[in-house]
Design an enzyme around this catalytic site. Structure first.
Site, PDB file in Angstrom:
ATOM      1  N   SER A 315      -8.793 -33.995  15.064  1.00 57.78           N
ATOM      2  CA  SER A 315      -9.732 -33.842  13.897  1.00 57.78           C
ATOM      3  C   SER A 315      -9.813 -32.834  13.129  1.00 57.78           C
ATOM      4  O   SER A 315      -9.829 -32.776  11.767  1.00 57.78           O
ATOM      5  CB  SER A 315     -11.097 -34.250  14.492  1.00 57.78           C
ATOM      6  OG  SER A 315     -11.403 -35.590  15.123  1.00 57.78           O
ATOM      7  N   HIS A 366     -14.772 -29.897  12.753  1.00 62.83           N
ATOM      8  CA  HIS A 366     -14.475 -30.541  11.496  1.00 62.83           C
ATOM      9  C   HIS A 366     -14.301 -29.412  10.311  1.00 62.83           C
ATOM     10  O   HIS A 366     -13.587 -29.689   9.554  1.00 62.83           O
ATOM     11  CB  HIS A 366     -15.271 -31.982  11.332  1.00 62.83           C
ATOM     12  CG  HIS A 366     -15.010 -32.735  12.368  1.00 62.83           C
ATOM     13  ND1 HIS A 366     -15.698 -34.102  12.578  1.00 62.83           N
ATOM     14  CD2 HIS A 366     -13.949 -33.046  13.180  1.00 62.83           C
ATOM     15  CE1 HIS A 366     -15.315 -34.919  13.296  1.00 62.83           C
ATOM     16  NE2 HIS A 366     -14.306 -34.380  13.743  1.00 62.83           N
TER      17      HIS A 366
END
Length: 542
Positions: A315, A366
């Site tokens: 991610s 993230h």
């Protein structure tokens, strides 16, 4: 917008002709000089040029006042024919509006004519014509003709939000017209080629390599303990803060290729396919390789600092692709918003909102990946586009940020103590019979986190029993029981310690409590029976 609706060459209008003379070169020159100005000075691009080269449609969606310009080089004879053409222009404008997904659309409709219509026409162009079906597309008509040039150019300037400085002579040769026409078309073609070169610098390669790697690693995990098994994830390189602190620095990169469960794999693989191919086409193979890996590392550095739980997944690197595209938007904002801008921002926003509202999401990873992607893109910039000073600034900034983040992260005072993470790590050490390491992790929780849960006290007592620290183990078992009076395993272990310390009566009390709380546990009832037999054989307590 890639392609507009193909329109009829005469727009379905049969213009009547009087013998007022053929259109001279001045009108043709004005038509193409104005087109050149729209393209070169105001950023419009050609979306439709008719075969007779007397009708031209231009687009610049960033300009809300005039996102679409339609130009027509034609002698206007009667105002009713002009009105029919305006209505047909509005009809095509409505199709364009639907195609580009706008709630409203303004079309600037420009006629270049030697003479105005012979009858009354002013009322037809004094205010915009609104397409009657939905009232969402309006056409503002401007007439450039003898005696109306100044007024017409003023209106164009108002719509563009910039003053027009074009001046014209009375006489132009055919060569003049051809020269300005060629310049306008060549500029438009060059602009399209330049934009295309920015968006396509090679075919994706490493995107597919990374997809193949993460698929292969996932199936390897499944065959060797399972991708959701904590021990398996730790064994094959998941991010574990305690292990990184002990020197296993490779855990900043290996987690990029691990995924926890099939759904996690599918979501990240799809995201990598769509985002990765776009970024790799734009930046080229080698630059994409650097962007992806650097983003993955910065993502896990951020996770190391702000998230003490075990984590893994691509991610952060995928958010790095978002960051690289945002860098593209910062350098080429017009092209960015015309091609992908709003869609990209909306998708990124949805992902961030989902991350902060759902549980179990490594938001620090993230955001770290997003920042890393932006920085990495600034370091490598675009193929065949040198920006030495800017790239140097990005390189220095990237190095300073990474160094500062690692320094902060490895500072023990900066590391937040997460009891669950330490408990998890201690359990892994116990499975490997590494009791000294397990004891160190659990004592760190006790010393730095303060009040612990009964599970941590119980596990700490277990390690202390293994290390022969019975007094300390007894103390921690009592704390566990204080927190959870129904903790039958704690009573059982406490009974064993009592026996080891020859306190048979207390051992009996604790063993009986354990058996009462969990009557189906044979170990407990057998221990009670053995203690009773011992008491009977010795004729009393210990």
């Amino acid at each position: 917008m890639n392609k507009l609706i193909v329109m009829m060459d005469n727009f379905g209008v049969a213009f009547c002709k009087e013998s007022r003379g053929e259109m001279n070169n001045k009108e043709s020159y004005i038509f193409w000089r104005l087109a050149y100005s729209f393209i070169s000075d105001h950023g419009y691009r050609i979306i439709q040029l008719f075969e007779n080269q007397k009708e031209l449609w231009l687009e610049r969606l960033e300009n809300k006042q005039a996102p679409i310009i339609r130009m027509l080089l034609h002698d206007l004879d009667w105002s009713n024919a002009m009105q029919r053409d305006i209505e047909y222009t509005a009809s095509n404008g409505e199709r364009i509006r639907k195609q580009i997904g706008r709630s409203e659309l303004n079309v600037m409709n420009i006629y270049v004519s030697q003479f105005p219509p012979v009858d009354e026409y002013e009322y037809r162009i004094s205010k915009p014509f609104v397409y009657p079906e939905g009232n969402k597309t309006s056409v503002s008509t401007i007439l450039l003709t003898k005696g109306e040039y100044d007024t017409g150019f003023e209106r164009i300037s108002e719509r563009l939000g910039a003053a027009s400085t074009l001046t014209f002579h009375e006489n132009y040769s055919e060569e003049d017209v051809e020269t300005i026409k060629k310049a306008a078309l060549e500029y438009a073609i060059k602009k399209v080629k330049t934009e295309k070169s920015l968006l396509s610098n090679g075919k994706p390669f490493f995107t597919y390599v990374f997809i193949a790697i993460q698929l292969a690693v996932f199936f390897w995990l499944e065959l060797h303990g399972g991708s959701t098994n904590t021990s398996t994830l730790i064994k094959y390189g998941a991010k574990v803060n305690q292990l990184i602190e002990e020197g296993e620095w490779w855990r900043f990169i290996t987690p990029v290729f691990l995924h926890i469960g099939f759904l996690h794999l599918v979501m990240n693989t799809m995201a990598l396919y769509f985002l990765g191919t776009t970024v790799e086409k734009m930046f080229g193979n080698v630059r994409f390789l650097f962007i992806y890996l650097f983003s993955g590392i910065t993502g896990f550095i951020a996770s190391f600092i702000f998230n003490s739980t075990l984590s893994a997944g691509a991610s952060g690197a995928i958010f790095g692709c978002f960051g690289a595209l945002l860098y593209f938007g910062a350098i080429y904002p017009k092209l960015f918003f015309r091609t992908m801008g709003m869609n990209l921002i909306i998708v990124l926003g949805i992902n961030l909102v989902f991350g902060f509202t759902a549980s179990g999401i490594d938001n620090a990873g993230h955001l770290g990946g997003l920042a890393g992607g932006f920085l990495a893109a600034g370091v490598v910039h675009f193929p065949k586009k040198k920006r030495f000073l800017g790239q140097l600034v990005f390189l220095i900034a990237s190095g300073a940020i990474v160094w500062g983040a690692l320094t902060y992260g490895f500072n023990t005072s900066a590391q937040s103590v997460d009891e669950n993470a330490n408990l998890l790590m201690a359990q892994e050490y116990i499975k490997q019979d590494k009791y000294d390491q397990a004891y160190s992790v659990l004592k760190k929780s006790e010393e730095e986190a303060g009040n612990l849960t009964e599970k941590t006290y119980f596990l700490l007592s277990f390690v202390e029993i293994k290390k022969g620290m019975l007094t300390e183990a007894k103390e921690h078992l009592q704390k566990a029981i204080e927190l959870d009076p129904a903790f039958h395993e704690a009573y059982f272990n406490l009974a064993l310690i009592n026996l080891e310390q020859n306190n048979v009566e207390q051992a009996k009390v604790n063993a009986e409590k354990a058996a009462k709380l969990e009557p189906n546990q044979k170990q407990y009832s057998e221990l009670v029976r053995e203690i009773n037999q011992h008491i009977q054989s010795t004729g009393g307590g210990g």
